[in-house]
Design a protein around this motif. Structure first.
Motif, mmCIF file in Angstrom:
data_model
loop_
_atom_site.group_PDB
_atom_site.id
_atom_site.type_symbol
_atom_site.label_atom_id
_atom_site.label_comp_id
_atom_site.label_asym_id
_atom_site.label_seq_id
_atom_site.Cartn_x
_atom_site.Cartn_y
_atom_site.Cartn_z
ATOM 1 N N GLN A 378 0.834 -1.199 0.000
ATOM 2 C CA GLN A 378 0.000 0.000 0.000
ATOM 3 C C GLN A 378 0.869 1.250 0.000
ATOM 4 O O GLN A 378 1.927 1.284 0.623
ATOM 5 C CB GLN A 378 -0.906 -0.013 1.239
ATOM 6 C CG GLN A 378 -1.903 1.123 1.321
ATOM 7 C CD GLN A 378 -2.703 1.077 2.615
ATOM 8 O OE1 GLN A 378 -2.337 1.714 3.609
ATOM 9 N NE2 GLN A 378 -3.781 0.297 2.617
ATOM 10 N N ILE A 379 0.425 2.278 -0.736
ATOM 11 C CA ILE A 379 1.038 3.603 -0.688
ATOM 12 C C ILE A 379 -0.003 4.579 -0.156
ATOM 13 O O ILE A 379 -1.139 4.606 -0.636
ATOM 14 C CB ILE A 379 1.526 4.069 -2.074
ATOM 15 C CG1 ILE A 379 2.629 3.150 -2.602
ATOM 16 C CG2 ILE A 379 2.052 5.498 -2.002
ATOM 17 C CD1 ILE A 379 3.154 3.550 -3.968
ATOM 18 N N GLU A 380 0.395 5.368 0.837
ATOM 19 C CA GLU A 380 -0.469 6.420 1.376
ATOM 20 C C GLU A 380 0.214 7.765 1.122
ATOM 21 O O GLU A 380 1.344 7.979 1.558
ATOM 22 C CB GLU A 380 -0.698 6.206 2.869
ATOM 23 C CG GLU A 380 -1.584 7.262 3.515
ATOM 24 C CD GLU A 380 -1.831 7.003 4.994
ATOM 25 O OE1 GLU A 380 -1.551 7.896 5.813
ATOM 26 O OE2 GLU A 380 -2.289 5.880 5.321
ATOM 27 N N ILE A 381 -0.475 8.656 0.425
ATOM 28 C CA ILE A 381 0.097 9.948 0.051
ATOM 29 C C ILE A 381 -0.765 11.058 0.638
ATOM 30 O O ILE A 381 -1.986 11.065 0.452
ATOM 31 C CB ILE A 381 0.181 10.087 -1.480
ATOM 32 C CG1 ILE A 381 1.183 9.071 -2.036
ATOM 33 C CG2 ILE A 381 0.595 11.506 -1.874
ATOM 34 C CD1 ILE A 381 1.172 8.954 -3.534
ATOM 35 N N HIS A 382 -0.131 11.979 1.351
ATOM 36 C CA HIS A 382 -0.798 13.158 1.890
ATOM 37 C C HIS A 382 -0.434 14.335 0.976
ATOM 38 O O HIS A 382 0.747 14.650 0.816
ATOM 39 C CB HIS A 382 -0.335 13.440 3.310
ATOM 40 C CG HIS A 382 -0.652 12.344 4.279
ATOM 41 N ND1 HIS A 382 -1.291 12.570 5.474
ATOM 42 C CD2 HIS A 382 -0.423 11.001 4.242
ATOM 43 C CE1 HIS A 382 -1.438 11.424 6.130
ATOM 44 N NE2 HIS A 382 -0.906 10.458 5.389
ATOM 45 N N ALA A 383 -1.427 14.994 0.386
ATOM 46 C CA ALA A 383 -1.148 16.038 -0.591
ATOM 47 C C ALA A 383 -2.265 17.062 -0.620
ATOM 48 O O ALA A 383 -3.361 16.842 -0.088
ATOM 49 C CB ALA A 383 -0.960 15.424 -1.984
ATOM 50 N N SER A 384 -1.983 18.196 -1.238
ATOM 51 C CA SER A 384 -2.997 19.221 -1.471
ATOM 52 C C SER A 384 -2.618 19.972 -2.735
ATOM 53 O O SER A 384 -1.545 19.755 -3.306
ATOM 54 C CB SER A 384 -3.096 20.186 -0.282
ATOM 55 O OG SER A 384 -1.908 20.946 -0.168
ATOM 56 N N ALA A 385 -3.505 20.855 -3.179
ATOM 57 C CA ALA A 385 -3.268 21.648 -4.389
ATOM 58 C C ALA A 385 -3.559 23.105 -4.098
ATOM 59 O O ALA A 385 -4.331 23.441 -3.191
ATOM 60 C CB ALA A 385 -4.147 21.147 -5.538
ATOM 61 N N GLY A 386 -2.937 23.985 -4.871
ATOM 62 C CA GLY A 386 -3.208 25.396 -4.708
ATOM 63 C C GLY A 386 -4.626 25.758 -5.076
ATOM 64 O O GLY A 386 -5.213 26.694 -4.531
ATOM 65 N N THR A 387 -5.202 25.007 -6.011
ATOM 66 C CA THR A 387 -6.563 25.259 -6.474
ATOM 67 C C THR A 387 -7.359 23.967 -6.387
ATOM 68 O O THR A 387 -6.904 22.925 -6.858
ATOM 69 C CB THR A 387 -6.559 25.755 -7.937
ATOM 70 O OG1 THR A 387 -5.780 26.953 -8.013
ATOM 71 C CG2 THR A 387 -7.968 26.046 -8.413
ATOM 72 N N ALA A 388 -8.542 24.034 -5.781
ATOM 73 C CA ALA A 388 -9.403 22.851 -5.728
ATOM 74 C C ALA A 388 -9.720 22.392 -7.146
ATOM 75 O O ALA A 388 -9.946 23.201 -8.040
ATOM 76 C CB ALA A 388 -10.689 23.174 -4.983
ATOM 77 N N GLY A 389 -9.743 21.076 -7.352
ATOM 78 C CA GLY A 389 -9.961 20.518 -8.686
ATOM 79 C C GLY A 389 -8.677 20.082 -9.349
ATOM 80 O O GLY A 389 -8.680 19.213 -10.219
ATOM 81 N N ASN A 390 -7.540 20.693 -8.970
ATOM 82 C CA ASN A 390 -6.245 20.210 -9.433
ATOM 83 C C ASN A 390 -5.847 18.988 -8.608
ATOM 84 O O ASN A 390 -6.465 18.691 -7.591
ATOM 85 C CB ASN A 390 -5.184 21.296 -9.307
ATOM 86 C CG ASN A 390 -5.379 22.418 -10.311
ATOM 87 O OD1 ASN A 390 -6.102 22.262 -11.292
ATOM 88 N ND2 ASN A 390 -4.747 23.550 -10.064
ATOM 89 N N GLY A 391 -4.821 18.320 -9.015
ATOM 90 C CA GLY A 391 -4.396 17.136 -8.292
ATOM 91 C C GLY A 391 -3.087 16.607 -8.832
ATOM 92 O O GLY A 391 -2.403 17.260 -9.622
ATOM 93 N N PHE A 392 -2.713 15.402 -8.417
ATOM 94 C CA PHE A 392 -1.452 14.805 -8.850
ATOM 95 C C PHE A 392 -1.725 13.461 -9.521
ATOM 96 O O PHE A 392 -2.809 12.881 -9.391
ATOM 97 C CB PHE A 392 -0.500 14.616 -7.668
ATOM 98 C CG PHE A 392 -0.953 13.567 -6.675
ATOM 99 C CD1 PHE A 392 -0.618 12.229 -6.827
ATOM 100 C CD2 PHE A 392 -1.726 13.924 -5.578
ATOM 101 C CE1 PHE A 392 -1.042 11.269 -5.925
ATOM 102 C CE2 PHE A 392 -2.151 12.973 -4.659
ATOM 103 C CZ PHE A 392 -1.806 11.646 -4.836
ATOM 104 N N GLN A 393 -0.710 12.971 -10.224
ATOM 105 C CA GLN A 393 -0.766 11.634 -10.819
ATOM 106 C C GLN A 393 0.337 10.783 -10.211
ATOM 107 O O GLN A 393 1.474 11.239 -10.053
ATOM 108 C CB GLN A 393 -0.587 11.711 -12.336
ATOM 109 C CG GLN A 393 -1.740 12.383 -13.053
ATOM 110 C CD GLN A 393 -1.545 12.449 -14.552
ATOM 111 O OE1 GLN A 393 -0.423 12.349 -15.059
ATOM 112 N NE2 GLN A 393 -2.629 12.628 -15.287
ATOM 113 N N LEU A 394 -0.012 9.541 -9.845
ATOM 114 C CA LEU A 394 0.959 8.574 -9.363
ATOM 115 C C LEU A 394 1.333 7.666 -10.519
ATOM 116 O O LEU A 394 0.459 7.111 -11.195
ATOM 117 C CB LEU A 394 0.379 7.752 -8.210
ATOM 118 C CG LEU A 394 1.302 6.661 -7.640
ATOM 119 C CD1 LEU A 394 2.542 7.271 -6.998
ATOM 120 C CD2 LEU A 394 0.558 5.788 -6.639
#
Length: 634
Positions: A378-394
């Motif tokens: 399992q991978i657990e990632i804690h993250a946020s974005a400057g603008t809601a609706g943006n995000g990251f790709q693993l």
């Protein structure tokens, strides 16, 4: 169907577009480097032919340089000349990123339709990453050392590329396009782009050695020198994928240090002896070396980052302007256009993240690669974005294709989470029994922030967060927290807040527990509390997210004594009818029935003239903190 394919006539690609396909971009691409290149100059040289077919397109892309996952880039265009010559003449052009025909910068040299269709052209496409300028050379002299004036160039069109990694051949289905491309060569100097090929007899093939001096990002290649060689090319492969070609001069050279590789990855290499072109041609490649694996000093069974532990180097107080983020390797994490950045952020499991990694936007290639992980559940990632609706790709590195494969879709930062000023936790169930590499990429046009990365060899289920009840048994110093029990929990953590500050975290054991007494608080104050279900140490069950908040207010008076303990450390004393305090503030005096009978402001002592008896004094200092004490007036 417009897809370039091997023609069988040597190393060439033939595109023979045919109906009934629609107005769609058909393309094939291949990475020419293991990572994106964002500095220097890149050349793509190749042979191009319309393959004997007279064509009628106004502007069509045939080859381009770009980044991964894109169908636009630094392009070579072909198309008929402007009227009145459009029926007879053809020409070449370029853009630095735009796919609009109106942005193409055309060569002034034109070719007759008949000659164009039957000819083979030597084409060189150049892109200067520092100025973001594309240049096009048609039939330059082979073997020259100096670069001539370009036939066409573009430094004004839209969407210039900030980095390159892929060479692509393409056709647009809205126009008939037939062509053949051969001998595509990606290089970093003009001499390499137009280097002559020899027709002389080839040199003997070198005998390969084994890799030595293996490090996290390189090794030393070894071979036996070849008579009459002027130098050697060392080609590094990951499986069947060519990763790099590095040169060394001198006939007697027998080794070369190679760098720029990924840690914890298995490679091979071959060696080519270089001829002098006139008397000797290049040799055939040697047999492949024995497979070797680069080191990874940070190879781990499990990751659990704490960006505030002092081991992550200098932490930036502000983020740089986009396009100027640095790159670095820290603790085995490869930060590409990303930076360690300060700032306290609350997590939805109650944790506080003091520092975080800020990733620049997608156009600059913002990403973070992890150290090699031995095995994974399992991978657990804690993250946020400057603008809601943006995000990251693993993404996960695929050694077979030398590419980073997307896991799932973009992981979006939700508006409600942003409004609560907390991070989000994203959990990925990924069973891997062999060493694996992962990275986070920013696919958006805004900032992405990485707070924590945790990997586990287990795949625990996330417990449901408790359902809250109202506080009960409220006193001057505390209350009883209540909630609904959660299946499979081993206990509960109760988080108590005054405002946004966590003032207490208390543990209750037992799955069936549904309440816990909280003490040691200030009187007449507003508190909230949240409850977290506790798992079994992340083996089968992981701790839940914090529940929604439940609010309560501690009382002013203790029902049993009518007074509170001293809360702010001030000392109240009486002498006859005078009340004295150790600092300046406001006095409020109540009788034992709770009625206010006296008040005074901005004093450290008052003479009350009250009758003999028991009273309650509430003192508030200049900071707004209170102390309540029972006194006796003589």
């Amino acid at each position: 169907g417009g897809i370039p394919l091997l023609s069988g006539l040597g190393k060439s690609l033939t595109c023979d577009y045919q109906t009934p396909y629609g107005s769609t971009n058909y393309y094939n691409n291949k990475a020419f480097n293991a990572t994106s290149i964002s500095t220097g100059t890149i050349y793509a040289s190749f042979l191009y032919s319309p393959n004997g077919v007279s064509q009628n397109q106004t502007s069509a892309t045939v080859l381009l340089l770009t980044g991964t996952g894109s169908t636009t880039g630094v392009s070579v265009y072909v198309g008929k000349a402007l009227a009145p010559n459009d029926a007879t003449n053809f020409r070449f052009g370029t853009t630095r990123g735009s796919s609009s025909g109106s942005d193409v910068k055309w060569s002034t040299t034109e070719y007759s339709h008949a000659d164009y269709a039957s000819s083979v052209f030597f084409v060189v496409l150049k892109y200067d990453l520092s100025t973001q300028t594309s240049s096009l050379f048609i039939n330059p002299v082979v073997g020259t050392a100096s670069e001539p004036t370009a036939d066409a160039s573009d430094n004004t069109s839209a969407s210039p590329k900030a980095s390159l990694q892929v060479v692509e051949v393409k056709v647009n289905g809205s126009t008939k396009t037939v062509y053949k491309i051969s001998s595509v060569n990606i290089s970093t100097t003009w001499a390499e782009a137009v280097g002559a090929q020899s027709t002389a007899s080839p040199l003997s093939t070198p005998t390969n050695g084994t890799a030595t001096a293996i490090t996290a990002n390189g090794f030393t290649a070894n071979w036996t020198p070849v008579t009459n060689a002027v130098g050697y090319d060392v080609k590094v492969y990951l499986g069947t994928n060519l990763i790099s070609t590095t040169n060394v001069s001198g006939q007697a050279s027998s080794s070369l240090a190679i760098t720029g590789l990924m840690s914890g990855i298995s490679y091979t290499y071959t060696v080519i002896a270089k001829g002098d072109v006139t008397n000797y041609a290049d040799s055939s490649p040697s047999t492949a070396s024995t497979i070797f694996t680069t080191l990874d000093p940070y190879l781990s069974n499990a990751l659990n980052t704490d960006f505030n532990d002092g081991s992550w180097g200098e932490v930036a107080l502000t983020t740089p302007a986009t396009g100027s983020y640095p790159s670095s390797i820290i603790n085995g994490f490869d930060l590409s256009t990303a930076i360690m950045y300060t700032g306290s952020v609350r997590g939805i499991k109650g944790e506080i993240h003091t520092n975080r990694i800020a990733l620049d936007k997608s156009s600059t290639g913002g990403k973070v690669s992890f150290p090699t992980i031995n095995s994974l559940g399992q991978i657990e990632i804690h993250a946020s974005a400057g603008t809601a609706g943006n995000g990251f790709q693993l993404k996960e590195f695929n050694q077979t294709t030398n590419a980073w494969d997307l896991i799932g879709a973009t992981n979006v930062y939700e508006a409600a989470t942003k409004a609560a000023v907390t991070d989000s936790i994203y959990i990925f169930s990924l069973a891997r029994s062999t060493p694996s590499k992962f990275r986070i990429e920013n696919p958006s046009n805004g900032g992405i922030y990485l707070m924590q990365v945790i990997t586990r060899t287990t795949n625990p289920a996330l417990l449901t967060k408790p359902v809250m009840g109202s506080a009960s048994d409220i006193t001057i110093t505390g209350f009883t927290a209540n909630w609904t029990a959660v299946a499979n929990a081993s206990g509960y953590n109760v988080w108590v807040y005054k405002g946004t500050t966590n003032v207490s975290t208390v543990n209750a054991s037992g799955q069936a527990t549904q309440s816990l007494a909280i003490d040691g608080l200030q009187s007449d104050s507003i508190y909230t509390y949240k409850v977290q279900a506790v798992g079994d140490g992340y083996i089968t069950y992981s701790d839940s997210f914090l529940s929604f908040a439940s609010s309560t207010v501690t009382t002013l008076h203790d029902p049993s004594t009518g007074i509170d303990k001293t809360e702010i450390g001030v000392k109240i004393s009486t002498m006859n009818k005078e009340i004295n305090c150790s600092e300046t503030g406001n006095f409020e005096i109540f009788n034992l029935q709770g009625a206010q009978i006296y008040q005074a402001k901005n004093l450290s002592s008052v003479n009350t003239h009250l009758a003999t008896g028991l009273y309650i004094v509430r003192f508030t200092n200049k900071s707004g903190n209170r102390t309540i004490q029972k006194i006796t007036i003589q």
